[in-house]
Design an enzyme around this catalytic site. Structure first.
Site, short mmCIF file in Angstrom:
data_model
loop_
_atom_site.label_atom_id
_atom_site.label_comp_id
_atom_site.label_asym_id
_atom_site.label_seq_id
_atom_site.Cartn_x
_atom_site.Cartn_y
_atom_site.Cartn_z
N GLU A 1 67.21 -30.02 -7.93
CA GLU A 1 66.85 -29.20 -9.09
C GLU A 1 66.25 -28.02 -8.80
OE1 GLU A 1 65.18 -33.35 -11.53
OE2 GLU A 1 63.87 -31.65 -11.33
N CYS B 1 61.76 -21.88 -10.03
CA CYS B 1 61.07 -23.07 -9.24
C CYS B 1 62.22 -23.76 -8.30
CB CYS B 1 60.65 -23.98 -9.93
SG CYS B 1 59.73 -25.43 -9.29
N CYS C 1 62.01 -36.88 -1.89
CA CYS C 1 60.72 -36.49 -1.08
C CYS C 1 60.20 -37.88 -0.66
CB CYS C 1 59.70 -35.90 -1.91
SG CYS C 1 58.23 -35.35 -0.96
N CYS D 1 54.20 -39.53 -3.70
CA CYS D 1 52.96 -39.41 -4.77
C CYS D 1 53.32 -40.28 -5.92
CB CYS D 1 52.79 -38.11 -5.01
SG CYS D 1 52.59 -36.98 -3.62
N CYS E 1 54.59 -38.75 -9.35
CA CYS E 1 55.87 -37.92 -9.44
C CYS E 1 57.11 -38.62 -9.30
CB CYS E 1 55.73 -37.22 -8.14
SG CYS E 1 57.21 -35.95 -7.66
N CYS F 1 59.07 -31.83 -12.02
CA CYS F 1 59.57 -32.25 -10.52
C CYS F 1 60.22 -33.64 -10.49
CB CYS F 1 58.41 -32.32 -9.86
SG CYS F 1 58.54 -32.67 -8.10
N1 SAH Z 1 55.81 -31.31 -2.68
C1 SAH Z 1 54.93 -30.07 -3.15
C2 SAH Z 1 55.76 -29.38 -3.88
C3 SAH Z 1 56.67 -29.86 -5.13
S1 SAH Z 1 55.72 -30.64 -6.27
C4 SAH Z 1 53.54 -30.43 -3.77
O1 SAH Z 1 53.54 -31.67 -4.10
O2 SAH Z 1 52.74 -29.64 -3.63
C5 SAH Z 1 54.89 -29.29 -7.54
C6 SAH Z 1 53.70 -29.60 -8.01
O3 SAH Z 1 53.92 -30.58 -9.22
C7 SAH Z 1 52.60 -30.45 -7.22
O4 SAH Z 1 51.36 -29.96 -7.69
C8 SAH Z 1 52.64 -31.96 -7.86
O5 SAH Z 1 51.39 -32.64 -7.44
C9 SAH Z 1 53.05 -31.43 -9.33
N2 SAH Z 1 53.56 -32.53 -9.90
C10 SAH Z 1 54.35 -33.62 -9.56
N3 SAH Z 1 54.70 -34.76 -10.50
C11 SAH Z 1 54.05 -34.30 -11.57
C12 SAH Z 1 53.87 -34.76 -12.91
N4 SAH Z 1 54.85 -35.88 -13.42
N5 SAH Z 1 53.07 -33.98 -13.84
C13 SAH Z 1 52.41 -32.78 -13.31
N6 SAH Z 1 52.44 -32.23 -12.19
C14 SAH Z 1 53.29 -33.12 -11.20
FE1 SF4 Z 2 56.79 -35.05 -2.82
FE2 SF4 Z 2 56.42 -35.09 -5.57
FE3 SF4 Z 2 54.31 -35.45 -3.81
FE4 SF4 Z 2 55.23 -33.15 -4.19
S1 SF4 Z 2 54.29 -34.23 -5.70
S2 SF4 Z 2 54.77 -34.11 -2.31
S3 SF4 Z 2 57.22 -33.44 -4.40
S4 SF4 Z 2 56.15 -36.68 -4.10
#
Ligand code: SAH
Ligand code: SF4
Length: 317
Positions: free
Chosen positions: A61, A74, A81, A85, A88, A306
């Site tokens: 994406e 972005c 990944c 998390c 996410c 994301c």
């Molecule tokens: N992996 C990296 C970059 C990609 S995610 C990281 O985690 O920093 C980019 C940002 O989006 C991160 O701060 C992540 O915590 C946030 N993010 C992921 N899923 C989300 C969601 N469902 N709602 C809001 N922010 C989210």
């Molecule tokens: Fe990976 Fe999503 Fe965590 Fe970023 S927020 S490190 S993309 S799992």
């Protein structure tokens, strides 16, 4: 570098300052392949989300977020990944593979050529590495991709216009700081190790104390700040006591804080924080001298967070 990345040319024949003989040889031996727009959605607020397909049909994406006079793009750094998390969509997907440096930088050419073909007037001036994937888990290719992004003969972005977001990976975070290639955003999301580990399993490998120590010794330009990202999860990390602990934790880090309300998509088990709760959290941090921004949620009608569009489309298929 100039033809492919500076001009976006993908036909060796057009590279007229290269000898005819070499052009023939290049055409025989090489192919120029960039990510291709496979699916696109435009939000009411002007956010454009792309699903891009790669040479092996894998899908990633990328999102264009409009502001007054430019787009911020972005971009993704991995297919999926491995950090897992819990909040996410990409984390839930798991890791399929790393992107190459060409696929990382190629997302910008794909977006630019889409904008040109569709007569969109705004340029892409800012970049955030906040799409699918953890950039520091693919640091070798990301670093190479960033060198193309920064190179004046290639994509020519200045350091101040590119931000890499990371959960922090031991050793790699120091290297990112030392590289001086781009600005850093750190996904913190919790003021204690225990809670952080629950939300972000990868945090178990990099103790919060060590992570903060790394940020404290980061070398920054005079007015530069690290961005600390904090996703607001209702009843999980959004109380004033969390805010107080955050103030203590970040007391010696030169940073600004970016609060992001949780965007649920198909993720279950969490809820976004209430508006008043976010205001109170933000107010507390501000009263202690921090610069705090509330990140606007763009494109929620098109699953722009994301990993959400890919998950949505795969579900449908
Ligand atoms: N992996 C990296 C970059 C990609 S995610 C990281 O985690 O920093 C980019 C940002 O989006 C991160 O701060 C992540 O915590 C946030 N993010 C992921 N899923 C989300 C969601 N469902 N709602 C809001 N922010 C989210
Ligand atoms: Fe990976 Fe999503 Fe965590 Fe970023 S927020 S490190 S993309 S799992």
């Amino acid at each position: 570098m100039k033809w492919i990345w500076g001009q976006g040319i993908d036909d060796f024949e057009l590279m007229t300052n290269v000898s005819k003989k070499l052009r023939v040889k290049l055409k025989q031996d090489f192919q120029i392949i960039h990510p291709v727009v496979k699916h696109r959605k435009t939000s009411k607020d002007g956010t454009i989300k792309f699903l891009l397909s790669l040479a092996d049909e894998m899908v990633i994406e990328s999102v264009l977020i409009p502001s007054d006079n430019h787009y911020t793009q972005c971009i993704s750094t991995q297919v999926g990944c491995s950090m897992g998390c819990r909040f996410c969509s990409t984390g839930i997907m798991g890791l399929e593979r790393n992107l190459t440096s060409g696929e990382i930088a190629g997302q910008i050419l794909a977006a630019r050529s889409f904008l040109k073909q569709n007569n969109h007037p705004l340029p892409v001036n800012n970049l955030v590495l906040m799409g699918m994937g953890e950039p520091l888990a693919n640091w070798t290719q990301v670093k190479k991709g960033l060198e193309v992004i920064r190179n004046p003969d290639a994509l020519c972005f200045s350091r101040r216009k590119v931000t890499l977001s990371t959960v922090g990976v031991r050793g790699k975070l120091d290297d990112l700081g030392r590289s001086r290639l781009v600005l850093t955003a750190l996904s913190l999301h919790a003021p204690h190790q225990e809670l952080r580990k629950q939300l972000m399993p990868a945090a178990a490998k990099y103790n919060l104390g060590e992570l903060i120590a790394c940020l404290e010794r980061y070398i920054l330009a005079p007015r530069e700040r690290i961005t600390v990202e904090y996703v607001m999860l209702k009843g999980v990390n959004d109380s004033l006591s969390h805010a107080a602990d955050l103030v203590r934790l970040l007391s010696r880090v030169k940073c600004k804080i970016n609060l992001i309300n949780f965007n649920p998509g198909q993720v279950t088990g969490f809820k976004p924080s209430e508006h008043e709760v976010i205001e109170a959290f933000q107010g507390y941090l501000r009263s202690r001298g921090f610069t705090v921004m509330l990140r606007k949620s763009m494109g929620s009608d098109i699953f722009a967070a994301c990993g959400q569009l890919k998950t949505k489309i795969q579900d449908r298929q």
